[in-house]
Motif scaffolding. Structure first.
Motif: not given
Length: 80
Positions: A55-70, A26-31
């Motif tokens: 962490i890998r599960k979290l990143l996979k989930q965030l990507k699926k939700q389109k909250l991160i690109k990859d 979230e901080n990275a997005k803001i910055a």
């Protein structure tokens, strides 16, 4: 700009590590930062601990939700 999170240094609990990664995203997005490098260590047996797995599960989930690109895992990226 590259954002860096060193979870290995602080030896956090799993819950804290996951919360920290989400907060830093979230901080990275803001910055306006586009890359975050997360250093998590490889666990006590060198195969990857629970933080690596979750962490890998979290990143996979965030990507699926389109909250991160990859995301890339470090073991598949030879430049590091």
């Amino acid at each position: 700009m590259l954002r860096f999170i060193n979870l290995k240094e602080d030896n956090p609990s799993l819950d804290y590590a996951l919360a920290l990664v989400e907060l830093e995203i979230e901080n990275a997005k803001i910055a306006g930062d586009h890359v975050i490098k997360v250093l998590h260590g490889y666990g006590s047996h060198g195969k990857g601990g629970v933080i690596l797995v979750e962490i890998r599960k979290l990143l996979k989930q965030l990507k699926k939700q389109k909250l991160i690109k990859d995301y890339l895992s470090g073991d598949g990226w030879e430049c590091f």
